[in-house]
Each structure stands twice: as structure tokens, then as C-alpha cells.
Design an enzyme around this catalytic site. Structure first.
Site, PDB file in Angstrom:
ATOM      1  N   LYS A  35       0.846  -1.203   0.000  1.00  0.00           N
ATOM      2  CA  LYS A  35       0.000   0.000   0.000  1.00  0.00           C
ATOM      3  C   LYS A  35       0.874   1.243   0.000  1.00  0.00           C
ATOM      4  O   LYS A  35       0.628   2.196  -0.739  1.00  0.00           O
ATOM      5  CB  LYS A  35      -0.857   0.030   1.277  1.00  0.00           C
ATOM      6  CG  LYS A  35      -2.198  -0.635   1.146  1.00  0.00           C
ATOM      7  CD  LYS A  35      -3.014  -0.321   2.394  1.00  0.00           C
ATOM      8  CE  LYS A  35      -4.439  -0.783   2.226  1.00  0.00           C
ATOM      9  NZ  LYS A  35      -5.265  -0.487   3.371  1.00  0.00           N
ATOM     10  N   THR A 119     -13.308   3.551  15.398  1.00  0.00           N
ATOM     11  CA  THR A 119     -14.490   3.382  16.245  1.00  0.00           C
ATOM     12  C   THR A 119     -14.153   2.378  17.348  1.00  0.00           C
ATOM     13  O   THR A 119     -13.851   1.218  17.062  1.00  0.00           O
ATOM     14  CB  THR A 119     -15.677   2.877  15.403  1.00  0.00           C
ATOM     15  OG1 THR A 119     -15.850   3.782  14.309  1.00  0.00           O
ATOM     16  CG2 THR A 119     -16.950   2.787  16.222  1.00  0.00           C
ATOM     17  N   GLU A 149     -15.027   9.289  13.599  1.00  0.00           N
ATOM     18  CA  GLU A 149     -15.151   9.652  12.186  1.00  0.00           C
ATOM     19  C   GLU A 149     -16.569   9.354  11.700  1.00  0.00           C
ATOM     20  O   GLU A 149     -17.106   8.297  11.981  1.00  0.00           O
ATOM     21  CB  GLU A 149     -14.128   8.826  11.383  1.00  0.00           C
ATOM     22  CG  GLU A 149     -14.147   9.109   9.902  1.00  0.00           C
ATOM     23  CD  GLU A 149     -13.977  10.578   9.587  1.00  0.00           C
ATOM     24  OE1 GLU A 149     -12.936  11.149   9.916  1.00  0.00           O
ATOM     25  OE2 GLU A 149     -14.929  11.173   9.025  1.00  0.00           O
ATOM     26  N   PHE A 247     -32.157   8.008   4.308  1.00  0.00           N
ATOM     27  CA  PHE A 247     -31.950   6.689   4.899  1.00  0.00           C
ATOM     28  C   PHE A 247     -33.247   5.912   5.099  1.00  0.00           C
ATOM     29  O   PHE A 247     -33.422   5.200   6.079  1.00  0.00           O
ATOM     30  CB  PHE A 247     -31.213   6.832   6.247  1.00  0.00           C
ATOM     31  CG  PHE A 247     -29.818   6.287   6.151  1.00  0.00           C
ATOM     32  CD1 PHE A 247     -28.841   6.971   5.451  1.00  0.00           C
ATOM     33  CD2 PHE A 247     -29.482   5.072   6.716  1.00  0.00           C
ATOM     34  CE1 PHE A 247     -27.573   6.460   5.313  1.00  0.00           C
ATOM     35  CE2 PHE A 247     -28.207   4.548   6.587  1.00  0.00           C
ATOM     36  CZ  PHE A 247     -27.252   5.242   5.887  1.00  0.00           C
ATOM     37  N   CYS A 258     -18.859  -0.939   8.776  1.00  0.00           N
ATOM     38  CA  CYS A 258     -19.229  -0.244  10.017  1.00  0.00           C
ATOM     39  C   CYS A 258     -20.521  -0.735  10.669  1.00  0.00           C
ATOM     40  O   CYS A 258     -20.485  -1.212  11.805  1.00  0.00           O
ATOM     41  CB  CYS A 258     -19.314   1.256   9.744  1.00  0.00           C
ATOM     42  SG  CYS A 258     -17.705   1.953   9.356  1.00  0.00           S
ATOM     43  N   LYS A 318     -22.224  -1.106  -1.340  1.00  0.00           N
ATOM     44  CA  LYS A 318     -23.015   0.037  -1.804  1.00  0.00           C
ATOM     45  C   LYS A 318     -22.281   0.678  -2.979  1.00  0.00           C
ATOM     46  O   LYS A 318     -21.107   0.369  -3.215  1.00  0.00           O
ATOM     47  CB  LYS A 318     -23.259   1.040  -0.686  1.00  0.00           C
ATOM     48  CG  LYS A 318     -22.036   1.798  -0.212  1.00  0.00           C
ATOM     49  CD  LYS A 318     -22.519   2.884   0.714  1.00  0.00           C
ATOM     50  CE  LYS A 318     -21.422   3.772   1.202  1.00  0.00           C
ATOM     51  NZ  LYS A 318     -21.864   4.860   2.025  1.00  0.00           N
TER      52      LYS A 318
END
Ligand code: NAD
Length: 439
Positions: A35, A119, A149, A247, A258, A318
Site C-alpha cells: 500500500k 471506532t 469519524e 436513509f 461499520c 453500496k
């Protein structure tokens, strides 16, 4: 002010690049050498709209490295954005956060603020601060701050540059002041609170969004049974500002890195404190069921998928991302393969990642047309714009038997009714303009 960011995933890299865009010099650290090499040569290892361009245009302010000691040694602020995946029991795996915390403790040579963006369960910031202080090799002051975040994959750069809010959880004023200074130019409302409230804001926000999705999906499932139309129902609900019109899309459930893990982690934490969060339990259960809704629907048309050519439109969880974590495709495709289906799949950016899991079992197509040719049944898993814009009349022309199971309600039923296809979506009447026998 010198800034370092640990982790260059969706959160870390976007944070680093956006801070550079605001004029900061940022060292982005990752343990993945491949990366780092890609980023050093100006290539983003992840797909996020606008990210690579912004990274390249700020290259002189960005440093990509695996050398954490060098990056952390003289940093004023170190953001931690490493992953916190789910463990077998549903709790959060904090091993990467602790490993960065140890590296920080052993590297820093001046006072600094360590900011946890990952998180993490409520109380983790307190523990990390103690852990760093216990392992420090130099006599310096460390302040740990929570700064959850809220970006969404697919719109991560925009969400960061124009965030809805910046939440800063601190126990000492000095850390709050430094972070407020860092974010001054971002123009977003800043809420400074204590660390536990900041950690809770993140879980409560994500779990509420997941709850909203599961609620709408349950209503959609009932709409199908009683003959109502979920699109009209949610439109009617959305006019009420207390509910809001965002939503409220029904579908085959939430996925991603998440919502699934954050609902399970909060539920786990509640149970740990002997307080079961029943709404969150229901949210998780409804979602698990929803993910396989299309496979169940397919049994109306075929007893099983053995020997059939199955077209899959959309692999990612998504649109706008190449991320496959917890994508419904990953639950459904193994079931189809087990059934003996011949799978053809299309996705504009998710194919390379999918090939790492299924290199040979699936035929990957470059266009929607190629995917549909001679297919017996089509499953829509992701509402990519290309799918929504695709001429619905072409399904009937390209497929062997045009049975379309749309898990994202991509098409207007008015248009579907003018075609010669079988079309089943979520929370709406199924349309069958063809004579079709269950085989
Ligand atoms: P990710 O898996 O995309 O990236 C994590 C990165 O950290 C990887 O590149 C990994 O190699 C690197 N890493 C691991 N250990 C390291 C170490 N010791 N030093 C440096 N790098 C290390 O994760 P993500 O999706 O960016 O999520 C990160 C955190 O942010 C998670 O806690 C997640 O819940 C939270 N979050 C994610 C999103 C999202 O949309 N992805 C949104 C809000 C919050």
C-alpha cells in the site's frame, strides 16, 4: 504543526489527504508495504471518488511510510485510524489500536495529542491513555482524545472536507484546544465533550442509522404482504421533518465495514454491563434475514439454481466504493454456487477485490449487457448508477428467461409494467408480464 496518521484505509488515508489539503504536513503510516509503495507513486490503494486526485495534488505535503518511529517521533498530533473489526463474540477487536499505541509510546520524543479516530468501545480512550503512559520510553506528556469519524464510503472525501460535525472528546483542555485548532479551517460545527460521550456519539449515530434501515425493511416486508408500496410509504413518511427523508430506502440490508460490527459491538457492550439493547438486537436480526431475501424470492421461480446462468449486477456493499466487507453479495453468491449455479457478475469497481475471493468460480463481465446475455435469472445487489440508468426493456431482449430480482428497487414500477419481464423487488408488488412455470 506536524501530524501523523496511523493506518491508510478509508478513514486514515482520507483524513491524511484532507488535512494536507488544509495545509498540514502529514506522515501517513501503514504496516502494509505494498500500500505504501502504491501511495508513494501517487496511486490510491482504495477507490474513493476524488481521493487519488486530491492525494496527487498534495503530494509535497504528504509522506507515506512504514517507518512509524520516524513519523511519530516529532509529531504534535497523531491520529489513529486503524481497523477495529468484529471478534467471534461480536465485541470489537482492538489489537491494531493497541499495537499502534505501543509504537507511539516507544517512539514519541515530545509532548503530543494521540487522537483515536477508529471506532472503539466506550472506555477505550481511557485505557489507551493509561497503556501509552505505562509504556512511554521518554519523559513526555501524552493526551489521548477521541475524535470519531462520520464519513461514509463512496462520499468520504466530500464528507471530510464538508463534515456534518466534528466531535472532540477530551479530558484535558489543552488537548481540546489543539484539536479545535487543527479543525479550525474545516468550517464544521465542533462539539467538545468528554471522551466517553464522544465514543458513544459514534456508536449511537451508526446504530441509529442501522436501526432506521432495519425498520424500513420490516415495513417493506409487510408492504409486500398487504399490498402497499414501500416507496410511496417512505415518501409519505419523509415529509415529516421529525422523521426526515434520508436513509429510508428499503433493500436487502446494510453491509459494509461499520454498521454490522458497530451494532454487534454496542449490543455486546450493553450485555457486558447487564443491559440488553433490544432495539439493536432486533436491528441485527432483521438485517441478517433481509440479506437472503432475494434467494428466498428466487424459489418462487426456480426450485433451485442448479445449472442455471445467474447474472449478478453489483458486488460491493453500496455504490461508490470497492469495499466488499459484509456485502450481501458475499452471503448470496456462496449459496448460489452451492446450488450449482453458473454465475456471471458485473461491478464497475468491485471486481478486482472479488477476484481475490473467487478467482475462478465466477465469470466476470465488463458490461451489464454481457452479464445478462442468456441468463436465466438476474439479481441486483448494488444500486450503481449504471444499473439504474440501464434501459429496463433490454433485460427481456438479452436474457434467456427475464426474471429480475432487484434488491435495491432500482426501477420505477410504471416503466417495468411496460416490459415483458418478471420483476420482483423489495416492499412492492411483483410484476409478471410473462407466462412462467416454476421449474
Ligand atoms: P481499513 O481496514 O480500510 O484500514 C485500516 C488500515 O490500517 C489498513 O491499511 C492496515 O494495514 C492499517 N494498519 C493496521 N495496523 C497498523 C499499524 N500498526 N500501523 C499503521 N497502520 C496499520 O479500515 P477503515 O475502514 O479505514 O476503518 C478504520 C476505523 O475507522 C475503524 O475503526 C472503523 O470502524 C472506523 N470508521 C470507518 C469508516 C468507513 O466508512 N470505513 C467510517 C467511520 C469510521
Amino acid at each position: 504543526m506536524k501530524i501523523a496518521v496511523a493506518g491508510t484505509g478509508y478513514v486514515g488515508l482520507v483524513t491524511g489527504v484532507c488535512l494536507a489539503e488544509h495545509g498540514y504536513f502529514v506522515s501517513c503510516v501503514d504496516i502494509d508495504e505494498n500500500k505504501v509503495k502504491l501511495m508513494q507513486s501517487g496511486i490510491s490503494p482504495i477507490y474513493e471518488q476524488g481521493l487519488e486526485e486530491l492525494m496527487v495534488s498534495n503530494m509535497e505535503k504528504l509522506n507515506f511510510t512504514t517507518n512509524y518511529k520516524e513519523a511519530y517521533r516529532s509529531a504534535d498530533v497523531i491520529f489513529i485510524g486503524v481497523g477495529t473489526p468484529e471478534k467471534q463474540d461480536g465485541s470489537a477487536d482492538l489489537s491494531s489500536v493497541y499495537s499502534v499505541a505501543l509504537q507511539i509510546a516507544q517512539s514519541i520524543e515530545k509532548d503530543c495529542v494521540v487522537v483515536i479516530k477508529s471506532t472503539v468501545p466506550i472506555g477505550t480512550n481511557d485505557k489507551i491513555e493509561k497503556f501509552i503512559k505505562t509504556n512511554l520510553t521518554n519523559n513526555v506528556n501524552v493526551y489521548v482524545a477521541s475524535n470519531p469519524e462520520f464519513l461514509a464510503q463512496g462520499t468520504a472525501v466530500r464528507d471530510t472536507l464538508h463534515s456534518s460535525r466534528i466531535v472532540i472528546g477530551v479530558e484535558e483542555e489543552i488537548a481540546g484546544n489543539i484539536l479545535t485548532q487543527v479543525y479550525k479551517g474545516f468550517g464544521a460545527p465542533i462539539l467538545v465533550t468528554n471522551r466517553r460521550s464522544a465514543e458513544m456519539i459514534k456508536y449511537a449515530s451508526n446504530d441509529f442509522l442501522a436501526l432506521k434501515i432495519s425498520f424500513v425493511n420490516e415495513i417493506a416486508n409487510l408492504c409486500e404482504i398487504i399490498g402497499a408500496n414501500i416507496d410511496d410509504v417512505t415518501e409519505g413518511m419523509g415529509y415529516d421533518q421529525r422523521i426526515g427523508d434520508k436513509f429510508l430506502n428499503s433493500g436487502i440490508g446494510y453491509g459494509g465495514s461499520c454498521f454490522p460490527k458497530d451494532t454487534k459491538a454496542l449490543h455486546w457492550l450493553g450485555n457486558f454491563h447487564d443491559y440488553e439493547l433490544k432495539t439493536i438486537r432486533a436491528t441485527i436480526d432483521v438485517n441478517e434475514n433481509q440479506k437472503v431475501k432475494l434467494i428466498k424470492k428466487s424459489r418462487k421461480y426456480f426450485n433451485n439454481l442448479s445449472g442455471l446462468t445467474v447474472a449478478i449486477l453489483g458486488l460491493t456493499f453500496k455504490p461508490g466504493t470497492d469495499d466488499l466487507r459484509e456485502a450481501p453479495s458475499l452471503v448470496n453468491i456462496p449459496l448460489m454456487l452451492e446450488d450449482g449455479a453458473n454465475i456471471k457478475a458485473w461491478d464497475p469497481v468491485g471486481v478486482n477485490n472479488f477476484k481475490k475471493i473467487y478467482p475462478n468460480e465466477i465469470t466476470y463481465c465488463d458490461t451489464i449487457e454481457d452479464t445478462l446475455i442468456d441468463a436465466d435469472i438476474c439479481f441486483i445487489f448494488t444500486e450503481w448508477k449504471e444499473v439504474k440508468d440501464f434501459d429496463i426493456s433490454k433485460y427481456g431482449k438479452l436474457m434467456k428467461t427475464p426474471v429480475i430480482l432487484d434488491g435495491r428497487n432500482c426501477y420505477d414500477l410504471k416503466h417495468v409494467k411496460k416490459t415483458n419481464i418478471i420483476y420482483d423487488s423489495i416492499g412492492r408488488e411483483s410484476i409478471s408480464n410473462l407466462e412462467f412455470v416454476n421449474v
